[in-house]
Scaffold this motif. Structure first.
Motif, PDB file in Angstrom:
ATOM      1  N   GLU A  65      30.263  27.423  59.406  1.00 15.28           N
ATOM      2  CA  GLU A  65      30.785  25.818  59.695  1.00 15.28           C
ATOM      3  C   GLU A  65      30.699  25.518  58.272  1.00 15.28           C
ATOM      4  O   GLU A  65      32.073  25.900  57.584  1.00 15.28           O
ATOM      5  CB  GLU A  65      29.219  25.436  60.591  1.00 15.28           C
ATOM      6  CG  GLU A  65      28.771  26.134  61.884  1.00 15.28           C
ATOM      7  CD  GLU A  65      27.578  24.738  62.334  1.00 15.28           C
ATOM      8  OE1 GLU A  65      26.977  24.407  61.681  1.00 15.28           O
ATOM      9  OE2 GLU A  65      27.796  25.013  63.530  1.00 15.28           O
ATOM     10  N   GLU A  66      29.846  25.151  57.620  1.00 14.38           N
ATOM     11  CA  GLU A  66      30.256  24.484  56.355  1.00 14.38           C
ATOM     12  C   GLU A  66      30.044  25.283  55.514  1.00 14.38           C
ATOM     13  O   GLU A  66      29.530  24.467  54.013  1.00 14.38           O
ATOM     14  CB  GLU A  66      29.295  22.834  56.415  1.00 14.38           C
ATOM     15  CG  GLU A  66      30.015  21.842  57.462  1.00 14.38           C
ATOM     16  CD  GLU A  66      31.019  21.445  57.179  1.00 14.38           C
ATOM     17  OE1 GLU A  66      31.820  21.252  55.527  1.00 14.38           O
ATOM     18  OE2 GLU A  66      32.078  21.543  58.086  1.00 14.38           O
ATOM     19  N   ASN A  67      29.424  26.344  55.425  1.00 16.33           N
ATOM     20  CA  ASN A  67      27.960  26.715  54.430  1.00 16.33           C
ATOM     21  C   ASN A  67      28.943  28.148  54.989  1.00 16.33           C
ATOM     22  O   ASN A  67      30.319  29.002  55.409  1.00 16.33           O
ATOM     23  CB  ASN A  67      27.163  27.294  54.983  1.00 16.33           C
ATOM     24  CG  ASN A  67      26.291  25.991  55.016  1.00 16.33           C
ATOM     25  OD1 ASN A  67      26.152  25.422  54.459  1.00 16.33           O
ATOM     26  ND2 ASN A  67      25.664  25.728  56.391  1.00 16.33           N
ATOM     27  N   VAL A  70      18.755  40.619  54.248  1.00 15.78           N
ATOM     28  CA  VAL A  70      18.158  39.180  53.207  1.00 15.78           C
ATOM     29  C   VAL A  70      19.575  38.527  53.862  1.00 15.78           C
ATOM     30  O   VAL A  70      20.633  38.954  53.736  1.00 15.78           O
ATOM     31  CB  VAL A  70      18.490  39.423  52.327  1.00 15.78           C
ATOM     32  CG1 VAL A  70      17.768  37.891  51.553  1.00 15.78           C
ATOM     33  CG2 VAL A  70      17.087  40.441  52.003  1.00 15.78           C
ATOM     34  N   HIS A  71      19.225  37.222  54.923  1.00 15.06           N
ATOM     35  CA  HIS A  71      20.500  36.105  55.208  1.00 15.06           C
ATOM     36  C   HIS A  71      20.185  35.315  53.611  1.00 15.06           C
ATOM     37  O   HIS A  71      19.262  34.262  53.230  1.00 15.06           O
ATOM     38  CB  HIS A  71      20.338  35.968  55.765  1.00 15.06           C
ATOM     39  CG  HIS A  71      19.855  36.236  57.141  1.00 15.06           C
ATOM     40  ND1 HIS A  71      21.345  36.505  57.820  1.00 15.06           N
ATOM     41  CD2 HIS A  71      19.262  37.279  57.908  1.00 15.06           C
ATOM     42  CE1 HIS A  71      20.961  37.947  59.282  1.00 15.06           C
ATOM     43  NE2 HIS A  71      19.563  38.101  58.825  1.00 15.06           N
ATOM     44  N   VAL A  72      21.512  34.726  53.449  1.00 14.51           N
ATOM     45  CA  VAL A  72      21.437  33.401  52.489  1.00 14.51           C
ATOM     46  C   VAL A  72      22.272  32.835  52.770  1.00 14.51           C
ATOM     47  O   VAL A  72      23.336  33.080  53.384  1.00 14.51           O
ATOM     48  CB  VAL A  72      21.989  33.676  51.044  1.00 14.51           C
ATOM     49  CG1 VAL A  72      21.823  33.085  50.379  1.00 14.51           C
ATOM     50  CG2 VAL A  72      20.607  35.065  50.366  1.00 14.51           C
ATOM     51  N   LEU A  73      22.360  31.683  53.144  1.00 14.19           N
ATOM     52  CA  LEU A  73      23.347  30.434  53.706  1.00 14.19           C
ATOM     53  C   LEU A  73      23.711  28.978  52.208  1.00 14.19           C
ATOM     54  O   LEU A  73      22.394  28.871  51.694  1.00 14.19           O
ATOM     55  CB  LEU A  73      22.745  30.208  54.435  1.00 14.19           C
ATOM     56  CG  LEU A  73      23.770  29.075  55.518  1.00 14.19           C
ATOM     57  CD1 LEU A  73      24.462  30.122  56.447  1.00 14.19           C
ATOM     58  CD2 LEU A  73      23.521  28.174  57.163  1.00 14.19           C
ATOM     59  N   LEU A  74      24.428  29.913  52.145  1.00 14.65           N
ATOM     60  CA  LEU A  74      25.042  28.960  51.220  1.00 14.65           C
ATOM     61  C   LEU A  74      26.154  27.636  51.340  1.00 14.65           C
ATOM     62  O   LEU A  74      27.443  27.922  51.777  1.00 14.65           O
ATOM     63  CB  LEU A  74      25.695  29.329  50.190  1.00 14.65           C
ATOM     64  CG  LEU A  74      24.517  30.479  49.294  1.00 14.65           C
ATOM     65  CD1 LEU A  74      25.505  31.457  48.409  1.00 14.65           C
ATOM     66  CD2 LEU A  74      23.227  29.452  48.252  1.00 14.65           C
ATOM     67  N   PRO A  75      26.143  26.827  50.738  1.00 16.38           N
ATOM     68  CA  PRO A  75      27.524  25.505  50.979  1.00 16.38           C
ATOM     69  C   PRO A  75      28.763  25.343  50.770  1.00 16.38           C
ATOM     70  O   PRO A  75      28.685  26.451  49.386  1.00 16.38           O
ATOM     71  CB  PRO A  75      26.587  24.140  51.056  1.00 16.38           C
ATOM     72  CG  PRO A  75      25.856  24.614  50.107  1.00 16.38           C
ATOM     73  CD  PRO A  75      25.433  25.650  49.693  1.00 16.38           C
ATOM     74  N   VAL A  76      29.872  25.268  51.418  1.00 17.85           N
ATOM     75  CA  VAL A  76      31.018  25.508  50.775  1.00 17.85           C
ATOM     76  C   VAL A  76      31.284  24.762  49.836  1.00 17.85           C
ATOM     77  O   VAL A  76      30.626  23.064  49.591  1.00 17.85           O
ATOM     78  CB  VAL A  76      31.960  25.431  51.969  1.00 17.85           C
ATOM     79  CG1 VAL A  76      33.480  25.689  51.261  1.00 17.85           C
ATOM     80  CG2 VAL A  76      31.252  26.746  52.823  1.00 17.85           C
ATOM     81  N   ALA A  77      32.335  24.746  48.352  1.00 12.36           N
ATOM     82  CA  ALA A  77      31.848  24.060  47.636  1.00 12.36           C
ATOM     83  C   ALA A  77      33.283  23.081  48.549  1.00 12.36           C
ATOM     84  O   ALA A  77      34.326  23.486  48.877  1.00 12.36           O
ATOM     85  CB  ALA A  77      33.214  24.558  46.122  1.00 12.36           C
ATOM     86  N   ARG A  78      33.500  21.572  47.531  1.00 15.12           N
ATOM     87  CA  ARG A  78      33.886  20.269  48.819  1.00 15.12           C
ATOM     88  C   ARG A  78      35.545  19.840  47.149  1.00 15.12           C
ATOM     89  O   ARG A  78      35.559  19.552  47.213  1.00 15.12           O
ATOM     90  CB  ARG A  78      33.151  19.465  49.170  1.00 15.12           C
ATOM     91  CG  ARG A  78      32.383  20.109  50.687  1.00 15.12           C
ATOM     92  CD  ARG A  78      34.304  20.621  51.613  1.00 15.12           C
ATOM     93  NE  ARG A  78      33.669  20.795  53.167  1.00 15.12           N
ATOM     94  CZ  ARG A  78      34.284  22.152  53.887  1.00 15.12           C
ATOM     95  NH1 ARG A  78      35.615  21.819  52.806  1.00 15.12           N
ATOM     96  NH2 ARG A  78      33.910  22.184  54.654  1.00 15.12           N
TER      97      ARG A  78
END
Length: 682
Positions: free
Chosen positions: A597-599, A667-675
């Motif tokens: 999605e957005e990450n 270990v899970h890491v969810l990082l936002p996509v650069a816009r």
């Protein structure tokens, strides 16, 4: 005893279930006329179903008691009075049917029918016991042409002549006769007292010749006896006794109803008094104020003139408040031991005590008590959760016999004050503990600040010599200062590896120090996560090779993330470092990433020792390690995951762990996509 009943079709249990509904309809549902009409019909049905007035009164009393349990004390009197109207309609109908029945039996004497109608009215006309008894005696005289009559009632297991018409209430013969009837539970009569050789006269001088005594009982509960006296010899026929027995049932029902109302009034008064006390003592949480206002209010509501109130400390009672007493008395009464004086005895026994001046238990204080002109005393412990917290003693200047109601009320007052005192003590202790904790917290904050400053300073001091150490080691390793043997190169590799490790540790400590001081600023830019992972894997390749770890990286074409490159490297380094440390020789580690999605979703997985489920929530705490032995066996300071979480949170992402003991950790890491490109902090 005889009931006036005829055959019918209605069942008593049906009446028991119908009447409470009818009573509630009349009292609460604003359907008074409908309920009164139904009550009128029910009176006839009860008579025809062999349901006597005794049962009707019992059903009414029980239904009313059930209703009053849920009614505020202030409404009790109004509801009792209102309920009597419904009962009157039922009783009138019952009485009218009785009237018809007696007419069928040719007992058409207007005087008898009027007497029974009046009896029905008396049953519901009022709730004052003395007035009720006067009405009953008046009806009896009119019904029987009696020259005199009397009612003896049982009160607290004692017999008391409560009402008498034309007769000396202290006449022993009649007392004994009424007591005999109460004891045996059946009627007794004397045709001619002269045959008993007894000459008894009325107050007006006329001689009593004939006597009838009837028990007053309801539902097998004996209430007393009714005596009827005639001036002529008279043989009481069975129909007369039956007639008067029926009236006695009505009279007993009326008396029982009056007793119930009297009990409710006493209960209501007690609740009002307790409410007044609780309302006063609950306004404050300060002990001194509670002691003083409580004692003043108790004197007011009990009608006493002097009092002392003590708190209990160990085995000693300390005077906290006094009223109506001289300063000289106060000086002598400041301290009481358990069992000493009225407050000491009450506190020791955990009971209410009452006595007069002749029984006063403290001879040294007796002259001072006499000087105060106090003659009657009552005392109670102050209780909270079964524990004595103090005592209360009251006195009067006029002789007073304290009733059981007085004792019960004062004990309840003592409990109310005791609870308020205990709450105030707990409040005081809580405030003191809070102040201590506040002071300790402030001291800890100061120490924590000093610690952070010390760590920051020491870290800088340690990092300063590391730079030249690493620089010279690299020069030596690159053979800029001369050729090296393989053994020397391996030694320099260890120096460089541990220098990097120490540098990372110091950087972590400095980062945490700045983070705690809110001095960390993040600068955001599009970051290539694939490139960051490659850099990190390269830095740790030698460590993985040393443990013969199989490594796998699966990162297809993914979006760039919004973050700060150096901080993202720090996150991946910490996660990769942990995986390597806790993976056994020959294990496996994998790093994967994909768009979600957005990450961008990044995972670092291993098949190492795993983590217990209950430990996982604590792993992101500063300096936390699974157990003390972990630091010695695997190394590390417990900072990596703490730092990683703070960085990920700052980027607007999320980090979590899934693990199973013996199978490994992910270990899970969810990082936002650069816009868009931005160099400012969020």
């Amino acid at each position: 005893m005889v009931k006036i009943t005829i055959t019918g079709t209605m069942d008593l249990e049906e009446v028991k279930s119908t009447y409470p509904v009818l009573l509630r309809k009349y009292l609460f549902e604003h359907r008074e006329e409908e309920a009164l009409y139904e009550a009128y019909k029910l009176g006839k049905e009860c008579f025809e179903a062999k349901i006597g007035i005794e049962d009707i009164m019992s059903i009414h009393t029980q239904s009313l008691e059930d209703i009053l349990k849920a009614v505020p004390p202030a409404r009790v009197h109004d509801i009792v009075m209102k309920s009597s109207n419904l009962l009157m309609e039922l009783s009138i109908r019952f009485g009218l049917v009785c009237q018809n029945y007696f007419e069928m039996l040719q007992q058409t004497d207007e005087r008898i029918r009027n007497a029974f109608y009046k009896a029905g009215e008396a049953l519901t006309a009022g709730l004052d016991l003395n007035k009720m008894l006067s009405v009953i005696l008046d009806i009896v005289k009119n019904l029987t042409d009696a020259a005199g009559c009397a009612i003896m009632l049982l009160e607290d297991d004692r017999t008391v002549i409560r009402a008498s018409e034309g007769l000396d209430t202290e006449n022993e013969y009649f007392k004994d006769l009424l007591l005999k009837v109460i004891k045996e539970g059946r009627a007794d009569s004397v045709y001619d007292l002269r045959e008993k050789k007894s000459r008894i006269t009325l107050k007006d001088g006329r001689e009593i010749r004939s006597v009838l005594a009837l028990p007053l009982s309801l539902k097998s509960k004996m209430r007393g006896a009714l005596g009827i006296y005639l001036t002529q010899p008279h043989h009481f026929e069975e129909k007369e006794i039956n007639l008067l027995t029926s009236f006695a049932y009505q009279a007993t029902s009326a008396i029982d109803n009056a007793y119930l109302f009297s009990e409710l009034e006493r209960h209501d008064k007690m609740l009002d008094t307790l409410y007044a006390i609780e309302n006063v003592v609950s306004r404050s949480l300060y002990l001194e104020e509670i002691f003083n206002v409580a004692l003043s209010k108790v004197l007011e509501v009990t009608g006493t003139e002097a009092g002392t109130l003590y708190s209990l400390d160990g085995d000693v009672l300390h005077l906290e408040a006094f009223r109506g007493l001289s300063p000289e008395f106060k000086e002598k009464a400041i301290i009481r031991k358990m069992g000493e004086g009225i407050p000491g005895i009450a506190a020791q026994s955990k009971k209410v005590i009452a006595m007069d001046i002749s029984q006063y238990p403290s001879p040294p204080l007796l002259p001072y008590v006499t000087k105060e002109k106090l003659v009657s005393f009552i005392g109670t412990p102050l209780m909270s959760k079964g524990k004595v917290v103090g005592a209360l003693a009251l006195g009067t200047k006029k002789k007073r016999i304290f009733t059981q109601d007085d004792l019960d009320l004062l004990f309840s007052i003592g409990n109310a004050i005791g609870i308020a005192v205990e709450n105030a003590r707990l409040y005081k202790e809580s405030r003191e503990n809070y102040q201590k904790l506040q002071k300790a917290y402030e001291e800890l904050q100061t120490l924590d600040k000093m610690k952070d400053e010390f760590i920051s300073n020491v870290s800088h001091e340690i990092k300063t010599p590391l730079i030249p150490i690493k620089g010279y080691a690299e020069l030596l390793y690159d053979e800029k200062l001369g050729a090296l043997s393989n053994e020397q190169k391996r030694g320099l590799e260890a120096i460089l590896r541990n220098t990097d490790r120490l540098t990372r540790l110091i950087d972590s400590i400095l980062f945490i120090s700045r983070l705690q001081a809110h001095k960390v600023e993040f600068y955001f830019e599009p970051v290539d996560l694939d490139e960051v992972v490659s850099v990190c894997v390269s830095d740790f390749k030698s460590m993985m090779d040393k443990k013969k770890i199989t490594f796998e990286k699966v990162i297809p074409v993914i979006s760039r993330i919004r973050g700060e490159r150096d901080r993202v490297i720090e996150v991946v380094n910490n996660l990769l470092d942990n995986s390597i440390k806790f993976t056994q020789m020959g294990g496996r580690i994998s790093i994967r990433a994909w768009n979600e999605e957005e990450n961008v979703h990044l995972t670092v997985s291993d098949n190492g020792i795993g983590i217990p489920e209950e430990i996982i929530p604590k792993l992101f705490m500063r300096f936390y390690q699974v157990d003390a032995s972990a630091a010695r066996r695997y190394g590390g300071a417990g900072l990596g995951l703490y730092i990683a979480k703070n960085i990920v949170d700052a980027f607007g992402g999320r980090i979590w762990i899934e693990s199973e003991v013996g199978k490994g950790t992910t270990v899970h890491v969810l990082l936002p996509v650069a816009r868009e490109l931005s160099n400012s902090s969020p």
